[in-house]
Design a protein around this motif. Structure first.
Motif, PDB file in Angstrom:
ATOM      1  N   LEU A  26     -26.495 -29.406  17.326  1.00 58.64           N
ATOM      2  CA  LEU A  26     -26.869 -29.383  18.737  1.00 58.64           C
ATOM      3  C   LEU A  26     -28.383 -29.480  18.894  1.00 58.64           C
ATOM      4  O   LEU A  26     -28.890 -30.170  19.784  1.00 58.64           O
ATOM      5  N   THR A  27     -29.109 -28.806  18.034  1.00 59.86           N
ATOM      6  CA  THR A  27     -30.561 -28.855  18.094  1.00 59.86           C
ATOM      7  C   THR A  27     -31.069 -30.265  17.825  1.00 59.86           C
ATOM      8  O   THR A  27     -31.959 -30.770  18.524  1.00 59.86           O
ATOM      9  N   THR A  28     -30.499 -30.910  16.818  1.00 58.02           N
ATOM     10  CA  THR A  28     -30.912 -32.271  16.463  1.00 58.02           C
ATOM     11  C   THR A  28     -30.718 -33.242  17.621  1.00 58.02           C
ATOM     12  O   THR A  28     -31.565 -34.107  17.879  1.00 58.02           O
ATOM     13  N   PHE A  29     -29.606 -33.083  18.361  1.00 54.56           N
ATOM     14  CA  PHE A  29     -29.289 -34.012  19.448  1.00 54.56           C
ATOM     15  C   PHE A  29     -29.810 -33.536  20.804  1.00 54.56           C
ATOM     16  O   PHE A  29     -29.549 -34.172  21.827  1.00 54.56           O
ATOM     17  N   GLY A  30     -30.533 -32.423  20.829  1.00 51.50           N
ATOM     18  CA  GLY A  30     -31.076 -31.925  22.085  1.00 51.50           C
ATOM     19  C   GLY A  30     -30.018 -31.475  23.066  1.00 51.50           C
ATOM     20  O   GLY A  30     -30.196 -31.577  24.281  1.00 51.50           O
ATOM     21  N   ALA A  31     -28.902 -30.966  22.568  1.00 51.66           N
ATOM     22  CA  ALA A  31     -27.795 -30.534  23.414  1.00 51.66           C
ATOM     23  C   ALA A  31     -27.889 -29.031  23.674  1.00 51.66           C
ATOM     24  O   ALA A  31     -28.659 -28.317  23.031  1.00 51.66           O
ATOM     25  N   HIS A  32     -27.093 -28.558  24.626  1.00 52.91           N
ATOM     26  CA  HIS A  32     -27.095 -27.154  25.010  1.00 52.91           C
ATOM     27  C   HIS A  32     -25.671 -26.597  24.907  1.00 52.91           C
ATOM     28  O   HIS A  32     -24.714 -27.248  25.327  1.00 52.91           O
TER      29      HIS A  32
END
Length: 276
Positions: free
Chosen positions: A101-107
């Motif tokens: 999630l961090t890599t893809f900028g997701a929440h």
């Protein structure tokens, strides 16, 4: 042996916070605050983990796509919830998902375990399809077969309806905290004892209406006091005799909470004793 314990449970402060697998634990745009609680969804028992910290920022984030990942459980209890052993595996799965999630900028909005599956709700940007494929591979490597969908408009509604606790659920969470505190102090839940309740109202008429509801539903020692200088100046005190078994006490506290709100007031908690 008994010891007095008073827990005033204001509806604004009854969230039970727990650590969650937030994608942005260091993000300054919203706090990393989570609530976990048992409730129902669509009439079935549900274990819910909600990212309450993201709530106020949800509408301002540039990522708008709701990514839902449904993971069928390998073994479920009779209630449709995870068995303890698999619950541990699913918790460890969070550690795998967080860096993705961090890599893809997701929440991470939260998740709901119910009806033999765990549903992950995520907020993604335009790279949602790529995020979904990365998640699918990671989860498949742990022996699961996830079903992933993307919705360009459903994040806010799903967050509000599936994850955020209602006022009644918040009250139940606070009650569970009290029951846990009692148990940790050696309380014998099956032992009947006196339980005192407080509720506040804006008018005497509302307080009188609430008092009648209490008297016709098994509550005793009902009194009304007026306290000057308060937003809700009319205090209704009452009591009942019962156990600390969840079905028994929660039925009473939820009645007080719901009926108080129905007539414009607020339940302000309850007090009992540790019975050993």
């Amino acid at each position: 042996m008994w010891t007095s314990i008073k827990r005033v449970l204001n509806s604004a402060s009854t969230l039970v916070f727990a650590g969650g697998a937030a994608a942005f634990s260091q993000t300054p745009s919203y706090p990393d605050s989570w609530a976990t609680y048992l409730s129902e969804r669509s009439g079935y028992p549900a274990l819910i983990l909600c990212n309450v910290g993201i709530g106020e920022a949800l509408e301002t984030l540039p990522e708008r796509n709701l990514l839902t990942m449904v993971v069928p459980l390998k073994e479920r209890s009779v209630t449709g919830l995870p068995m303890p052993e698999e619950g541990d595996d699913l918790f460890r799965l969070d550690d795998v998902l967080t860096p993705i999630l961090t890599t893809f900028g997701a929440h991470d909005l939260g998740r709901v375990s119910t009806q033999g599956e765990r549903r992950f709700y995520l907020l993604a940007g335009d790279n949602g399809p790529q995020l979904g494929e990365a998640l699918r591979r990671a989860v498949a490597a742990k022996g699961y077969e996830p079903v992933i969908t993307l919705d360009a408009n459903g994040a806010a509604d799903t967050y509000a309806s599936m994850l955020v606790p209602t006022p009644t659920e918040k009250r139940g969470m606070g009650d569970q905290m009290v029951l846990q505190h009692l148990a940790e102090n050696g309380d014998v839940a099956e032992t009947s004892r006196r339980v005192d309740h407080w509720a506040y109202f804006p008018t005497r008429e509302a307080a009188d209406t609430f008092a009648v509801l209490l008297s016709t539903n098994g509550f005793e020692e009902i009194s009304i006091e007026e306290q000057s200088g308060q937003t809700l100046p009319f205090l209704v005190k009452s009591s009942h005799t019962g156990t600390m078994l969840p079905k028994d006490i929660l039925e009473r506290t939820q009645f007080q909470d719901q009926k108080a709100r129905d007539v414009g007031g607020r339940s302000d908690g309850w007090e009992t004793f540790v019975m050993r």
